[in-house]
Write a protein that holds these residues in place. Sequence first.
Motif, mmCIF file in Angstrom:
data_model
loop_
_atom_site.group_PDB
_atom_site.id
_atom_site.type_symbol
_atom_site.label_atom_id
_atom_site.label_comp_id
_atom_site.label_asym_id
_atom_site.label_seq_id
_atom_site.Cartn_x
_atom_site.Cartn_y
_atom_site.Cartn_z
ATOM 1 N N PHE A 1 18.434 10.624 1.419
ATOM 2 C CA PHE A 1 17.309 9.719 1.176
ATOM 3 C C PHE A 1 16.147 10.042 2.107
ATOM 4 C CE2 PHE A 1 15.306 5.625 2.367
ATOM 5 C CZ PHE A 1 14.678 5.360 1.158
ATOM 6 N N MET A 2 16.425 10.249 3.393
ATOM 7 C CA MET A 2 15.358 10.572 4.350
ATOM 8 C C MET A 2 14.728 11.929 4.041
ATOM 9 S SD MET A 2 14.761 8.000 6.127
ATOM 10 C CE MET A 2 13.640 8.702 7.311
ATOM 11 N N LEU A 3 15.547 12.910 3.670
ATOM 12 C CA LEU A 3 14.991 14.214 3.296
ATOM 13 C C LEU A 3 14.094 14.084 2.063
ATOM 14 C CD1 LEU A 3 18.059 16.547 3.896
ATOM 15 C CD2 LEU A 3 15.967 16.391 5.249
ATOM 16 N N TYR A 4 14.504 13.258 1.122
ATOM 17 C CA TYR A 4 13.706 13.032 -0.075
ATOM 18 C C TYR A 4 12.357 12.405 0.276
ATOM 19 C CZ TYR A 4 12.392 11.233 -4.676
ATOM 20 O OH TYR A 4 11.719 10.948 -5.827
ATOM 21 N N ILE A 5 12.389 11.414 1.156
ATOM 22 C CA ILE A 5 11.141 10.748 1.565
ATOM 23 C C ILE A 5 10.215 11.724 2.295
ATOM 24 C CG2 ILE A 5 10.222 9.047 3.187
ATOM 25 C CD1 ILE A 5 12.369 7.184 2.428
ATOM 26 N N PHE A 6 10.779 12.590 3.120
ATOM 27 C CA PHE A 6 9.953 13.528 3.883
ATOM 28 C C PHE A 6 9.310 14.596 2.995
ATOM 29 C CE2 PHE A 6 12.397 12.514 7.895
ATOM 30 C CZ PHE A 6 11.319 11.922 8.518
ATOM 31 N N PHE A 7 10.025 15.081 1.989
ATOM 32 C CA PHE A 7 9.553 16.242 1.259
ATOM 33 C C PHE A 7 8.985 15.950 -0.121
ATOM 34 C CE2 PHE A 7 12.647 18.098 4.267
ATOM 35 C CZ PHE A 7 11.762 18.897 4.955
ATOM 36 N N GLY B 1 0.817 -1.210 0.000
ATOM 37 C CA GLY B 1 0.000 0.000 0.000
ATOM 38 C C GLY B 1 0.847 1.254 0.000
ATOM 39 N N ARG B 2 0.189 2.355 0.251
ATOM 40 C CA ARG B 2 0.839 3.664 0.198
ATOM 41 C C ARG B 2 0.617 4.404 1.506
ATOM 42 N NH1 ARG B 2 -1.282 6.224 -5.348
ATOM 43 N NH2 ARG B 2 -0.069 7.947 -4.565
ATOM 44 N N LEU B 3 1.524 5.347 1.787
ATOM 45 C CA LEU B 3 1.455 6.136 3.017
ATOM 46 C C LEU B 3 1.856 7.572 2.685
ATOM 47 C CD1 LEU B 3 0.974 5.748 6.090
ATOM 48 C CD2 LEU B 3 3.419 5.487 6.316
ATOM 49 N N ASN B 4 0.968 8.527 2.960
ATOM 50 C CA ASN B 4 1.284 9.912 2.631
ATOM 51 C C ASN B 4 2.263 10.509 3.645
ATOM 52 O OD1 ASN B 4 -0.293 10.436 4.834
ATOM 53 N ND2 ASN B 4 -1.919 11.481 3.733
ATOM 54 N N ARG B 5 2.727 11.728 3.360
ATOM 55 C CA ARG B 5 3.772 12.348 4.183
ATOM 56 C C ARG B 5 3.340 12.590 5.618
ATOM 57 N NH1 ARG B 5 5.359 17.332 0.432
ATOM 58 N NH2 ARG B 5 3.152 17.210 0.033
ATOM 59 N N ILE C 1 8.953 1.738 3.347
ATOM 60 C CA ILE C 1 8.565 1.046 2.110
ATOM 61 C C ILE C 1 7.221 1.573 1.620
ATOM 62 C CG2 ILE C 1 7.825 -1.179 1.176
ATOM 63 C CD1 ILE C 1 9.999 -2.467 2.933
ATOM 64 N N ARG C 2 6.275 1.750 2.519
ATOM 65 C CA ARG C 2 4.971 2.275 2.117
ATOM 66 C C ARG C 2 5.070 3.712 1.618
ATOM 67 N NH1 ARG C 2 1.009 1.097 6.878
ATOM 68 N NH2 ARG C 2 -0.417 2.226 5.551
ATOM 69 N N ARG C 3 5.953 4.480 2.225
ATOM 70 C CA ARG C 3 6.156 5.860 1.766
ATOM 71 C C ARG C 3 6.787 5.866 0.369
ATOM 72 N NH1 ARG C 3 4.781 10.092 0.331
ATOM 73 N NH2 ARG C 3 6.092 11.899 0.452
ATOM 74 N N LEU C 4 7.734 4.968 0.120
ATOM 75 C CA LEU C 4 8.326 4.854 -1.212
ATOM 76 C C LEU C 4 7.275 4.446 -2.246
ATOM 77 C CD1 LEU C 4 11.721 3.181 -0.350
ATOM 78 C CD2 LEU C 4 11.410 5.414 -1.407
ATOM 79 N N HIS C 5 6.348 3.590 -1.848
ATOM 80 C CA HIS C 5 5.271 3.214 -2.752
ATOM 81 C C HIS C 5 4.412 4.422 -3.106
ATOM 82 C CE1 HIS C 5 5.234 -1.338 -1.606
ATOM 83 N NE2 HIS C 5 6.290 -0.994 -2.309
ATOM 84 N N ASP C 6 4.219 5.335 -2.156
ATOM 85 C CA ASP C 6 3.432 6.530 -2.437
ATOM 86 C C ASP C 6 4.148 7.425 -3.441
ATOM 87 O OD1 ASP C 6 1.195 8.261 -2.066
ATOM 88 O OD2 ASP C 6 2.442 9.529 -0.798
ATOM 89 N N ILE C 7 5.460 7.449 -3.386
ATOM 90 C CA ILE C 7 6.242 8.256 -4.318
ATOM 91 C C ILE C 7 6.264 7.602 -5.700
ATOM 92 C CG2 ILE C 7 8.565 9.150 -4.760
ATOM 93 C CD1 ILE C 7 8.912 9.328 -1.722
ATOM 94 N N GLY C 8 6.036 6.289 -5.739
ATOM 95 C CA GLY C 8 6.044 5.578 -7.009
ATOM 96 C C GLY C 8 7.307 4.752 -7.192
#
Length: 165
Positions: free
Chosen positions: A109-115, A17-21, A84-91
């Motif tokens: 990488f963490m800054l990228y996932i957050f923003f 699944g997906r997880l938003n910011r 992993i779910r956050r990465l799925h949200d990014i595509g």
Amino acid sequence: MHQIDNGIKENFFRWRGRLNRLRFLKRLLVLFGVSLVLYILMVLLVVLMSDHAMQPNESAAEGVFGFFTLLCIPITVSSYMLMIRRLHDIGLSGFFVLLSFIPIVSLGFMLYIFFKQGTAGDNQYGADPLGEIAPAAPAEPENPYARATYADTPTDIKPPSDRQD
């Protein structure tokens, strides 16, 4: 349409699944708070087990450190599941989580996932977490023979009499 996560397993230990910011940040803050409480408890136990000269009892301290390391394993696993779910949200694929093991790259990488904003609409990993909430499924299938109203029902019908002729 997305479903609301209910329960510890769905919130922290699911990688599909997906997880938003915002949800990602809130859940990481929960994990950070639990980790902080565990760390404070560990330090307090080591200090309480030390003698008067503030020399910690080495064997007891090793046991405490081992016990709290075991308690931190579910926290670590759940944080990677959230990533992993956050990465799925990014595509992106969940394998990109391996970038967090490279020392300098992990910060970027963490800054990228957050923003990074998630993909709009559905993607190959699931429905948009910011889309509409999926309506609840009806409890029973609708009866095609049921009427919505009974306004057209005649009211002048008398009940049958009990007498038989």
